[in-house]
Write a protein that holds these residues in place. Structure first.
Motif, short mmCIF file in Angstrom:
data_model
loop_
_atom_site.label_atom_id
_atom_site.label_comp_id
_atom_site.label_asym_id
_atom_site.label_seq_id
_atom_site.Cartn_x
_atom_site.Cartn_y
_atom_site.Cartn_z
N LYS A 137 0.72 -1.24 0.10
CA LYS A 137 0.13 0.03 0.02
C LYS A 137 0.96 1.24 0.17
N MET A 138 1.82 1.42 0.86
CA MET A 138 2.59 2.62 1.15
C MET A 138 3.59 2.83 0.11
N THR A 139 4.43 1.58 -0.09
CA THR A 139 5.48 1.71 -0.99
C THR A 139 5.25 2.64 -2.52
N PRO A 140 4.33 1.89 -2.97
CA PRO A 140 4.01 2.67 -4.33
C PRO A 140 3.95 4.14 -4.10
N TRP A 141 3.24 4.43 -2.88
CA TRP A 141 3.00 5.96 -3.02
C TRP A 141 4.47 6.62 -2.69
N LEU A 142 5.12 6.11 -1.68
CA LEU A 142 6.48 6.66 -1.51
C LEU A 142 7.39 6.62 -2.66
N ILE A 143 7.42 5.88 -3.47
CA ILE A 143 8.21 5.85 -4.75
C ILE A 143 7.60 6.96 -5.70
N LEU A 144 6.28 7.31 -5.87
CA LEU A 144 5.71 8.37 -6.61
C LEU A 144 5.90 9.71 -5.77
N LEU A 145 6.05 9.57 -4.68
CA LEU A 145 5.87 10.79 -4.05
C LEU A 145 6.86 11.96 -4.70
N VAL A 146 8.32 11.59 -4.66
CA VAL A 146 9.32 12.75 -5.15
C VAL A 146 8.89 13.11 -6.66
N PRO A 147 8.58 12.12 -7.78
CA PRO A 147 8.22 12.77 -8.99
C PRO A 147 6.81 13.40 -9.00
N VAL A 148 5.90 13.17 -8.13
CA VAL A 148 4.79 14.17 -8.10
C VAL A 148 5.11 15.37 -7.53
N ILE A 149 5.89 15.52 -6.41
CA ILE A 149 6.47 16.77 -5.96
C ILE A 149 6.96 17.63 -7.11
N PHE A 150 7.87 16.99 -7.84
CA PHE A 150 8.63 17.64 -8.86
C PHE A 150 7.88 18.03 -9.82
N THR A 151 6.68 17.16 -10.19
CA THR A 151 5.83 17.65 -11.65
C THR A 151 4.81 18.70 -10.94
N LEU A 152 4.53 18.86 -9.63
CA LEU A 152 3.73 19.90 -9.17
C LEU A 152 4.39 21.19 -9.27
N TRP A 153 5.73 20.86 -8.73
CA TRP A 153 6.57 22.03 -8.53
C TRP A 153 6.94 22.65 -9.95
N LEU A 154 7.48 21.82 -10.99
CA LEU A 154 8.00 22.45 -12.25
C LEU A 154 7.05 22.49 -13.42
N TYR A 210 2.96 22.34 -12.70
CA TYR A 210 1.80 23.10 -12.47
C TYR A 210 1.87 24.50 -11.82
N TYR A 211 2.89 24.51 -10.99
CA TYR A 211 3.34 25.73 -10.22
C TYR A 211 3.58 26.76 -11.06
N PRO A 212 4.40 26.82 -12.32
CA PRO A 212 4.63 27.74 -13.11
C PRO A 212 3.25 28.30 -14.21
N ILE A 213 2.35 27.11 -14.26
CA ILE A 213 1.27 27.66 -14.75
C ILE A 213 0.28 28.50 -14.06
N LEU A 214 0.17 28.09 -12.77
CA LEU A 214 -0.65 29.07 -11.82
C LEU A 214 0.01 30.28 -11.67
N LYS A 215 1.42 30.40 -11.64
CA LYS A 215 2.05 31.47 -11.56
C LYS A 215 2.04 32.19 -12.74
N ALA A 216 2.05 31.91 -13.88
CA ALA A 216 1.72 32.79 -15.05
C ALA A 216 0.36 33.26 -15.24
N PHE A 217 -0.72 32.35 -14.65
CA PHE A 217 -2.08 33.05 -14.65
C PHE A 217 -2.11 34.14 -13.68
N TYR A 218 -1.57 34.11 -12.55
CA TYR A 218 -1.26 35.39 -11.55
C TYR A 218 -0.80 36.21 -12.10
N ILE A 219 0.47 36.17 -12.61
CA ILE A 219 1.34 37.42 -13.19
C ILE A 219 0.51 38.01 -14.36
N SER A 220 -0.39 37.33 -15.23
CA SER A 220 -1.18 37.86 -16.36
C SER A 220 -2.22 39.07 -15.90
N PHE A 221 -2.46 39.02 -14.49
CA PHE A 221 -3.55 40.17 -13.96
C PHE A 221 -2.73 41.50 -13.46
#
Length: 294
Positions: A13-30, A32-43
Motif C-alpha cells: 500500500k505505502m511503498t508505491p506512494w512513497l516511490i511516486l512521492l518525489v516525482p509527484v512533488i517535482f511535477t507539481l513544482w516544475l 503546475y506551479y509555473p502555470i498557476l504563477k503565469a495565470f497570476y502574473i497575467s493580471f
C-alpha cells in the motif's frame, strides 16, 4: 498476524506512494506551479523588482487582443499547423507500411529511419539553412537545372514557412517504429484469411491495417497538433520569426514579449491563452475520437 499485516501494508500500500512521492512533488513544482504563477502574473503590470507590481486586471489580455502583431502570430501558427499535418504527418505511416512488406534488411532500415533523431535540432537547421542559401544552396542549383528562376527562400515571406516545414518530409523518427510495431502486432490469421478471400494489398491497408493502428495514429495526431500550436525552436533558429514577422509563431511571440519587451504580464497572458487553446483543441480531438468509437 499484526506484524504480518503491517508488513503487507507497507509493501503493497505505502511503498508505491512513497516511490511516486518525489516525482509527484517535482511535477507539481516544475509543471503546475509555473502555470498557476503565469495565470497570476497575467493580471499585473509585473515588476520583477517590486513584485508583483500594479494590479491591472484584464488589461494585459485586452491590450494584447487589440494588437495586429498578436493576431498575425496566430495566423502564422495556423499555417504552420496545416503545413505540418499535410506535409509530414502521413510520411511515417507510409514508411512503416513499406517497411512491413520487406522480408530482408527490415531491422537495418528501421534503424536508419530512427538515427536522424539523434542529430541535434541546431545541427539539422544549420544544414538546411545551407540548402536554402540563395547563392550557394542546393535548392537554387536544382532550380537552375530545371530551368526555373532562383528564390530567396528563407528571406521570402511567402516561402519561409514552407522551407521550415519541408525538412520533415524526409520522415523517419520514433513514429515509424511505433507504427511498424503496431502493424506487426496485428494477428497474422487476419491477413491469411484476407488473402484467401482474395483481398488486394490496398484493401488490406484500408480495411485491416489502418483500423487496427487507428489508436496510435490518433495519439500521434494529438502530439503533432499540440507541438505545431506551440512551435518555437525551428522557426526561431531558421529565421528568428522573420522576414517581416512571416514566421513568428505564438511561441516566438511569447518569447519576444518576455525577453525583448520585458513585458511579463502580457507574456504570461499570451501563455495562458496558448495553453487554453491547446487544451481546447486536444479536448475536441479526443471528443471526436470518442464519438467515432460510439
Amino acid at each position: 498476524m499484526k506484524k504480518s499485516y503491517q508488513s503487507y501494508f507497507w509493501r503493497q500500500k505505502m511503498t508505491p506512494w512513497l516511490i511516486l512521492l518525489v516525482p509527484v512533488i517535482f511535477t507539481l513544482w516544475l509543471k503546475y506551479y509555473p502555470i498557476l504563477k503565469a495565470f497570476y502574473i497575467s493580471f499585473f503590470d509585473y515588476d520583477p523588482i517590486n513584485q508583483p507590481g500594479n494590479f491591472v486586471g484584464l488589461s494585459n489580455y485586452q491590450n494584447m487582443l487589440h494588437t495586429q502583431h498578436y493576431w498575425q502570430s496566430w495566423m502564422n501558427t495556423a499555417v504552420f499547423l496545416l503545413l505540418q499535418i499535410s506535409m509530414t504527418f502521413f510520411i511515417p505511416i507510409i514508411q512503416a507500411l513499406f517497411l512491413n512488406e520487406l522480408t530482408r534488411f527490415k531491422g537495418v532500415l528501421s534503424t536508419l529511419y530512427v538515427l536522424p533523431i539523434l542529430i541535434p535540432t541546431t545541427v539539422n537547421v544549420i544544414i538546411w539553412r545551407w540548402v536554402w542559401h540563395p547563392d550557394y544552396g542546393i535548392a537554387n542549383q536544382l532550380m537552375k537545372l530545371l530551368g526555373l528562376g532562383t528564390q530567396t527562400w528563407l528571406s521570402d515571406p511567402n516561402l519561409v514557412k514552407f522551407c521550415i516545414i519541408f525538412p520533415g518530409v524526409i520522415g523517419g523518427g520514433v513514429g515509424v517504429l511505433l507504427y511498424l510495431s503496431a502493424i506487426q502486432g496485428i494477428s497474422t490469421d487476419i491477413f491469411e484469411s484476407a488473402s484467401l478471400d482474395g483481398c488486394t494489398a490496398w484493401k488490406k491497408i484500408w480495411y485491416i491495417i489502418l483500423p487496427n493502428i487507428r489508436f496510435i495514429i490518433f495519439i500521434q495526431l494529438i502530439i503533432a497538433v499540440s507541438a505545431s500550436i506551440q512551435l518555437l525552436d525551428a522557426p526561431y533558429m531558421f529565421a528568428a520569426g522573420g522576414p517581416s514577422g512571416a514566421s513568428t509563431t505564438q511561441g516566438i511571440y511569447i518569447y519576444n514579449t518576455f525577453n525583448n519587451d520585458y513585458n511579463y504580464g502580457r507574456g504570461s497572458a499570451a501563455s495562458v491563452i496558448l495553453m487554453l487553446v491547446t487544451l481546447t483543441v486536444t479536448a475536441i480531438q479526443m471528443r471526436f475520437e470518442n464519438t467515432e468509437k460510439g
